[in-house]
Design an enzyme around this catalytic site. Sequence first.
Site, PDB file in Angstrom:
ATOM      1  N   GLU A  44      23.804   4.372  -3.804  1.00 19.63           N
ATOM      2  CA  GLU A  44      23.726   5.463  -2.839  1.00 19.63           C
ATOM      3  C   GLU A  44      24.706   5.243  -1.699  1.00 19.63           C
ATOM      4  OE1 GLU A  44      19.934   6.417  -4.896  1.00 19.63           O
ATOM      5  OE2 GLU A  44      20.670   4.531  -4.070  1.00 19.63           O
ATOM      6  N   THR A  45      25.235   6.351  -1.206  1.00 15.32           N
ATOM      7  CA  THR A  45      25.996   6.363   0.039  1.00 15.32           C
ATOM      8  C   THR A  45      25.284   7.296   0.996  1.00 15.32           C
ATOM      9  OG1 THR A  45      28.116   5.865  -1.017  1.00 15.32           O
ATOM     10  CG2 THR A  45      28.191   6.933   1.131  1.00 15.32           C
TER      11      THR A  45
END
Length: 263
Positions: A44-45
């Site tokens: 995830e970012t």
Amino acid sequence: MRLFTVDSFSDRPFHGNPAGVCLLDAPVPDEWMQAVAAEMRHSETAFVLDQDGGPRSLRWFTPAVEVELCGHATLATAHVLYSLGASGRLEFSTLSGVLTTDRGGDGLITMDFPASRAEQAAAPEGLLESLGVKPVWVGRSRFDFLVEVEDADTVRSLAPDLDRLSTVETRGVMVTAPSDHAGADFVSRFFGPGVGVPEDPVTGSAHCVLSPYWSERLGRDTLVGEQLSERGGTVRTTLRGDRVELAGHAVTIWSGHLTTPSP
């Protein structure tokens, strides 16, 4: 815009779960955030944007899709903000409501998340076959399937068929068992090939489910979960009714500036 990689749920670099953190200076299109997340290639970012008079906006993208809840990227975001001078209780407006964080004197960051209880469910076609396990219990939460197996060694030795698992309609699958050593109460691994995350190193949102599940079985509200991925990580959990506190450390690996402007 500032961009960071942070290892979450670990106090050592190159352990725990790496997350991207992008500090937005203005609203940007969803397609642009998805492209940045695909470029970062972390599970995830996080994209965080200050908002006048309210909680910061926080959104999370895998390399393939936006998700509604992510623990390790929230921890990474809070770690970045605290390292840049923020203090006290931080509030974030997300697709899962307002989430908050606090930091203790030892650098331990505690997050207030919604608890999610798994309900017993029949395993869909392909789930157990792709994992190659005989379950003790199978349930489904808001986002994921939970599969309890007999012991920690079974969790450690899992080698699932990720292509087949990606055909199961779910965000992901957590496989869990009681811990077999002091220092942890339960162990787990998390697989999400259908959303672009073959195996997630340490999954905060999964512990929103694992916390009530193991608290009920072990009779204690405060527990320690160990995720047995290759990188490994530790999540401290405290169940408080319909909320769960997730706590862990984080380490900044690098920071820089995004040179490609947003649209």
